[in-house]
Design a protein around this motif. Structure first.
Motif: not given
Length: 607
Positions: A581-602
């Motif tokens: 039903s769904t397919y996901s990209f999940t970012a688990y930051f595991e108890g911390q702050k921050g950011e991630c960037k994603l591109y070129d998904l194929k």
């Protein structure tokens, strides 16, 4: 790693033969009629692997292919079967990074103990083979797949002696061989990584030699050798014909070859007279070659070891003695193959006993290999495969000394091939056989379809996406300190593109992008999901990123370092897992702050 048969035969040949080339005449080779080729213009059904072209040319994507590679012998038997945790991707990655496009590998039993895995635990057996093929596909390395390495394995399993086993068209061994070979071929015939099917290793070496009947090795203690294990070249011909026809029924175009060593200078004398005399003529060599390449086999192989012609000593390479001998030696094999309309390749080569017995040094062995390779190139050998990456300490990334020099020589030859356009068809081949579903900016013009494939209006990939800031179980606003945005990003090459930015502004949060309603996905096919990612400003030592269906717990986790540079990731996935039903990209930051960037998904369909 050589069979006892080969070692014994080499000793016999080097001690008894005086190689005579004087009788060779190359002017009477019959003309070869054009060979029918498959349809290379059908974009929806690309032709997989090597095929046979006019005058014995080996074709890839309809054009002559030139690729020099290595024997990556034991990634299946000694590694994946005996050590399932072995990192099978590393050698293929190293080959890819070096520009080496083709290998020969054992994709079947070496002795009966491996065949037992197929017979009693086929799922485990094929799972190990799957890993080999998947790694080759991932890193775009073609395989000469040697399906059953030693000639005695199947006869010993059925209990038939060698002569009966190979020559009885209605016997137990040929019946078992048809089942086993076609099981392998059916499973991998749709893989672009399989360039050719090879019966096994050097089946011709023990043929027509009565002295060899009692020395063929076996892992089965109840096997007793006798004169009934003496087999002839005619027996091998029958085996190739019968099993080859079964393979061809399953795989209509791909090249089938025997995997044999080079012929001695007197195979006809042995076959006809049970004697080492008289010396064979070129016509005799053609007749002998024909026995080892009956239809539907389309190619002839040779295994060249310096010691087979010069004994253990290395010659003085300051003279042209070695080059003349190598050219004549290689030339006979090529002329014999082409006179029959067959392709030709070198399945193994190297210094041989001079190296194995420690005679000489790195410089001398390098000279030997260089002169062999020069001869191959002078005579337009399209594919050669050095016997050097055969054990763990000699996988590509661990080569040292002479082996490293040898490997680099092969790398340089391929570089030269590429500079002259001789490997353009290899790149084109891989681009054809992989159907890429790109999720690009152009798809943004389609309502609710930021990521999709092809022109706007044609949605074949993820039809919709949405941002989930919950805990993954539908609890809205569970994480109020996370955000997902689409932003402009300047990449390292100076270009600008749209990227997803996932930010976590509080400890212990999770941010998720879900992709829904996949279209054009087949449950019967395999896919590769890839993307580029970078993280910045993490308060901890790394972020866990997962790809998969959270509902069905089919997730693959990666640890992304916080170094602020783009990293490339890819996963092997199958149709059923991404049809959920769904397919996901999940970012688990595991108890911390921050950011991630994603591109070129194929999403790449691997044919």
């Amino acid at each position: 790693m050589k069979k006892t048969v080969k070692k014994c035969l080499v000793c016999a040949i080097t001690s008894l033969l005086c190689f005579a080339f004087a009788s060779c005449g190359g002017n009477n080779i019959p003309k070869v009629k054009p060979t029918a080729t498959p349809d290379y213009t059908d974009a929806d059904n690309p032709v997989l692997g090597l095929t046979l072209g006019e005058n014995g040319k080996l074709l890839l994507d309809g054009e002559p292919v030139y690729a020099y590679g290595v024997n990556l012998f034991d990634v299946f038997v000694n590694k994946r079967i005996l050590n399932p945790s072995f990192d099978i991707e590393t050698p293929f990655r190293s080959l890819h990074d070096s520009g080496i496009k083709v290998v020969r590998t054992c994709m079947g039993p070496f002795y009966e103990n491996t065949f037992a895995r197929y017979y009693y635990s086929p799922e485990e057996y094929f799972e190990a083979l799957d890993a080999v093929v998947a790694a080759a596909e991932k890193y775009e390395v073609g395989i000469f797949a040697s399906v059953s390495w030693c000639i005695n394995v199947l006869p010993d399993w059925t209990g038939e002696h060698m002569h009966e086993a190979l020559s009885n068209r209605e016997g137990k061994t040929i019946a078992l061989a048809k089942k086993y070979y076609t099981d392998v071929v059916k499973r991998y015939k749709d893989s672009p990584a399989i360039w050719a099917w090879e019966f096994g290793n050097e089946y011709n070496l023990g043929a027509d030699l009565k002295s060899m009947a009692n020395v063929v090795g076996t892992f089965l203690p109840w096997i007793e050798r006798s004169e009934a294990d003496y087999y002839t070249s005619y027996d091998v011909q029958v085996f190739y014909e019968e099993v080859g026809k079964a393979i061809r029924e399953v795989d209509p175009y791909r090249l089938i070859v025997g995997g044999d060593a080079e012929l001695s200078s007197r195979p006809a004398a042995l076959r006809k007279n049970d004697s080492w005399s008289p010396a064979d003529t070129l016509e005799d060599i053609v007749d002998s070659t024909k026995l080892y390449a009956p239809d539907p086999l389309g190619g002839v192989s040779s295994h060249f070891y310096h010691s087979n012609r010069f004994g253990n000593e290395l010659p003085d390479y300051s003279t042209d003695e070695a080059d003349k001998t190598y050219d004549k030696w290689v030339g006979w094999g090529i002329e014999a193959a082409r006179s029959l309309g067959k392709g030709y390749y070198v399945g193994e080569y190297g210094p041989g006993e001079a190296l194995n017995n420690g005679l000489g040094n790195d410089d001398m062995w390098n000279e030997c290999v260089k002169h062999l390779l020069d001869s191959f190139i002078r005579q337009d050998v399209q594919i050669s495969l050095g016997w050097l990456c055969i054990n763990d300490f000699r996988t590509p990334e661990k080569l040292t000394g002479f082996y490293k020099d040898w490997y680099e020589t092969i790398v340089n030859i391929n570089t030269d091939f590429r500079s002259h356009g001789k490997q353009d068809n290899i790149d084109r081949y891989w681009s054809k056989v992989k159907k890429t579903i790109d999720f690009d900016e152009a798809a943004h013009k389609v309502t609710n379809a930021f990521f999709c494939c092809g022109n706007p209006g044609t949605v074949l990939g993820f039809q919709d996406y949405y941002i989930d800031l919950s805990n993954g179980w539908g609890q809205s606003n569970y994480n109020t300190d996370a955000s997902v945005d689409i932003v402009d990003e300047t990449l390292e090459d100076g270009s600008t593109c749209k990227v997803f930015k996932l930010a976590n502004n509080a400890e212990n949060s999770k941010t998720m992008i879900k992709f829904d309603s996949l279209k054009g996905i087949s449950k019967d096919k395999r896919y590769k999901l890839s993307f580029r990612l970078k993280t910045t400003g993490l308060s901890g030592d790394g972020m866990l990123v997962k790809i998969g269906s959270p509902v069905f717990f089919e997730q693959t986790g990666i640890k992304c370092d916080t170094d602020g540079t783009w990293q490339y990731f890819e996963f092997a996935v199958d149709g059923p897992s991404i049809q959920k039903s769904t397919y996901s990209f999940t970012a688990y930051f595991e108890g911390q702050k921050g950011e991630c960037k994603l591109y070129d998904l194929k999403l790449v369909e691997v044919k």
